[in-house]
Design a protein around this motif. Structure first.
Motif, short mmCIF file in Angstrom:
data_model
loop_
_atom_site.label_atom_id
_atom_site.label_comp_id
_atom_site.label_asym_id
_atom_site.label_seq_id
_atom_site.Cartn_x
_atom_site.Cartn_y
_atom_site.Cartn_z
N TYR A 1 0.82 -1.21 0.00
CA TYR A 1 0.00 0.00 0.00
C TYR A 1 0.86 1.27 0.00
CZ TYR A 1 -3.90 -3.07 1.22
OH TYR A 1 -4.85 -4.06 1.21
N LYS A 2 0.36 2.26 -0.67
CA LYS A 2 0.98 3.59 -0.65
C LYS A 2 -0.09 4.56 -0.15
CE LYS A 2 4.06 2.50 -4.52
NZ LYS A 2 3.60 1.10 -4.66
N VAL A 3 -0.53 4.31 1.07
CA VAL A 3 -1.63 5.06 1.66
C VAL A 3 -1.12 5.83 2.88
CG1 VAL A 3 -3.89 4.89 2.78
CG2 VAL A 3 -3.31 3.34 0.89
N SER A 4 -1.28 7.13 2.87
CA SER A 4 -0.88 7.96 4.01
C SER A 4 -1.90 7.79 5.13
CB SER A 4 -0.81 9.42 3.59
OG SER A 4 -0.69 10.25 4.73
N ASP A 5 -1.41 7.71 6.36
CA ASP A 5 -2.33 7.56 7.48
C ASP A 5 -3.23 8.78 7.63
OD1 ASP A 5 -0.45 9.34 8.36
OD2 ASP A 5 -0.04 8.33 10.27
N GLU A 6 -2.83 9.90 7.03
CA GLU A 6 -3.66 11.11 7.09
C GLU A 6 -4.94 10.96 6.29
OE1 GLU A 6 -1.26 14.33 5.79
OE2 GLU A 6 0.08 14.31 7.55
N ARG B 1 12.16 -2.56 19.65
CA ARG B 1 11.81 -2.80 18.24
C ARG B 1 10.31 -3.07 18.17
NH1 ARG B 1 15.07 -7.44 15.49
NH2 ARG B 1 16.65 -5.80 15.47
N ARG B 2 9.66 -2.50 17.17
CA ARG B 2 8.21 -2.66 17.06
C ARG B 2 7.86 -4.11 16.72
NH1 ARG B 2 3.74 0.67 13.38
NH2 ARG B 2 1.93 -0.33 14.35
N HIS B 3 6.95 -4.68 17.49
CA HIS B 3 6.44 -6.03 17.25
C HIS B 3 5.02 -5.88 16.73
CE1 HIS B 3 5.17 -10.24 18.73
NE2 HIS B 3 6.01 -10.39 17.72
N MET B 4 4.79 -6.13 15.44
CA MET B 4 3.55 -5.75 14.79
C MET B 4 2.47 -6.84 14.83
SD MET B 4 4.70 -3.25 11.69
CE MET B 4 5.62 -4.43 10.72
N GLY B 5 2.69 -7.86 15.66
CA GLY B 5 1.68 -8.90 15.79
C GLY B 5 1.75 -9.54 17.15
N VAL B 6 1.25 -10.75 17.25
CA VAL B 6 1.36 -11.52 18.48
C VAL B 6 2.05 -12.84 18.15
CG1 VAL B 6 -0.67 -10.50 19.58
CG2 VAL B 6 -0.95 -12.53 18.14
N THR C 1 -2.57 -8.63 12.12
CA THR C 1 -3.75 -8.09 11.43
C THR C 1 -3.40 -6.68 10.96
OG1 THR C 1 -4.61 -7.44 13.61
CG2 THR C 1 -5.51 -9.44 12.62
N ARG C 2 -3.68 -6.40 9.69
CA ARG C 2 -3.38 -5.08 9.13
C ARG C 2 -4.55 -4.55 8.32
NH1 ARG C 2 2.87 -4.48 7.07
NH2 ARG C 2 3.90 -5.84 8.60
N TYR C 3 -4.62 -3.21 8.27
CA TYR C 3 -5.61 -2.54 7.43
C TYR C 3 -4.88 -1.46 6.63
CZ TYR C 3 -9.73 0.00 5.85
OH TYR C 3 -10.68 0.59 5.07
N LYS C 4 -4.95 -1.58 5.31
CA LYS C 4 -4.26 -0.66 4.40
C LYS C 4 -2.76 -0.62 4.71
CE LYS C 4 -8.09 0.83 2.44
NZ LYS C 4 -8.44 0.48 1.03
N TYR D 1 -1.37 -0.96 7.65
CA TYR D 1 -1.10 -0.53 9.03
C TYR D 1 -1.51 -1.62 10.01
CZ TYR D 1 -0.37 4.14 7.11
OH TYR D 1 0.11 5.21 6.39
N ALA D 2 -0.55 -2.03 10.85
CA ALA D 2 -0.81 -3.11 11.80
C ALA D 2 -1.53 -2.60 13.04
CB ALA D 2 0.51 -3.77 12.21
#
Length: 355
Positions: free
Chosen positions: A109-114, A149-154, A235-238, A240-241
């Motif tokens: 994705y190339k989607v800005s969070d804004e 360090r960011r852990h983006m899941g479980v 789990t991610r949306y666009k 973003y985790a």
């Protein structure tokens, strides 16, 4: 009529009645719904209840029934359970499965969070979909920062070779080894979510393949950057985790929401799942108890209606008039029950409903 035939007839008729009483399939996503309170005004409460993980043990497919929608079938199992089957053609033209669809990068994705809304309501499971916990166990490494360090899941412990299941219906976007993830499967779902399954010892699906909830997509392992056998689940949306525990109670295997309001603040790396207020939980439990009692009442009514039905196998010499006298009814009633005319020829060996 033999016992087996009668049992099968009652089962099919009861299922048909239950399906008529069931809520109509919901859309995969309704962005107008912002809160549970709003959802309760629009949706039947059964659509808002938590959902247990499917148990596929011992389920042997027996038959398939058509529905009014040619892309949806009903699959009957030997244990008298059933589920919907969606033909992939139902979703393949959905833009969700065409935009940003590629097999190389975990985040295409190339989607800005804004550009993301502050809140968006997502159907996680509607009346046509299923749910299976990818690996039911206690979470031993949670979402958020770990060792700076960011852990983006479980991380979910399992033994090497343990089956890993697709959580929801969807299409496989990635199914190959990728850096620290090791063997990785990414499935995109109709609501726009993607689920990640990392560190697999073996991948058992192919890219672009359509899978159903509960399909075995791989075997547990310790590939990639891993200190021991476990499933890394995201789990991610666009792209973003967010914390998967917002959706799933992994220890019980329960899906927390069928309709989930994803808030933009959940996409923050430090935004972990927090339980809802105690009073809201009490309200939900009381509402669920009422719904279960009502569902049980309707199911009992359907069972009694099915049990009261009676069929006759056409023999030599049978006529509608003779059958009407034998079963204390009328020719018109027999025609209405079976969708036939008084002039219809009765075929030997065929069953006709008489009550």
């Amino acid at each position: 009529m033999d016992t087996k035939t009668l049992t099968d007839t009652i089962r099919y008729v009861a299922l048909a009645i239950i399906l008529m009483l069931a809520p109509r399939p919901a859309e995969a996503q309704d962005s107008l719904i912002k809160t549970k309170k709003q959802a309760e005004l629009i949706l039947p409460r059964p659509m808002l209840q938590p959902m247990k993980s499917m148990d596929l043990s011992g389920q042997v497919p027996m038959d398939t029934l058509s529905t009014a929608d040619s892309t949806v079938k009903i699959l009957l199992f030997a244990d008298n359970t059933w589920k919907y089957i969606k033909d992939p053609s139902r979703a393949q033209n959905n833009t969700v499965f065409n935009e940003f669809w590629e097999h190389t990068l975990p985040n295409p994705y190339k989607v800005s969070d804004e550009t993301l809304p502050s809140e968006i309501a997502l159907w996680i499971v509607d009346s046509l979909g299923g749910y299976r916990c990818p690996n039911q166990t206690k979470v031993y490494s949670k979402f958020g920062y770990r060792h700076r360090r960011r852990h983006m899941g479980v991380d979910l412990p399992l033994n090497i070779g343990t089956p890993v299941y697709a959580a929801f219906d969807g299409r496989v976007r990635i199914a190959h080894r990728y850096k620290a993830y090791g063997n990785l499967v990414i499935i995109r779902h109709e609501n726009g979510l993607e689920t990640f399954y990392g560190h697999l010892s073996k991948i058992m699906v192919e890219e672009d393949e359509w899978v159903s909830a509960g399909s075995i997509i791989g075997l547990g392992g310790s590939t990639g950057r891993s200190t021991g056998p476990h499933l890394h689940f995201e789990t991610r949306y666009k792209g973003y985790a967010f914390d998967p525990e917002w959706l799933i109670d992994f220890e019980s295997g329960t899906l927390r929401h069928r309709v989930f309001v994803l808030k933009k603040k959940y996409l923050n790396a430090s935004s972990r799942y927090v339980p809802e207020s105690e009073q809201e939980e009490i309200d939900i439990e009381e509402g669920d108890a009422r719904d279960k009692a009502e569902a049980a009442r309707k199911e009992e009514e359907a069972r009694k209606a099915a049990a009261a039905m009676q069929y006759h196998t056409i023999r030599q010499g049978d006529t509608l008039g003779a059958l009407a006298i034998k079963y204390h009814t009328t020719v018109r009633a027999l025609c209405q029950l079976n969708g036939i005319k008084e002039t219809t020829l009765l075929q030997l060996g065929k069953k006709i409903r008489v009550k």
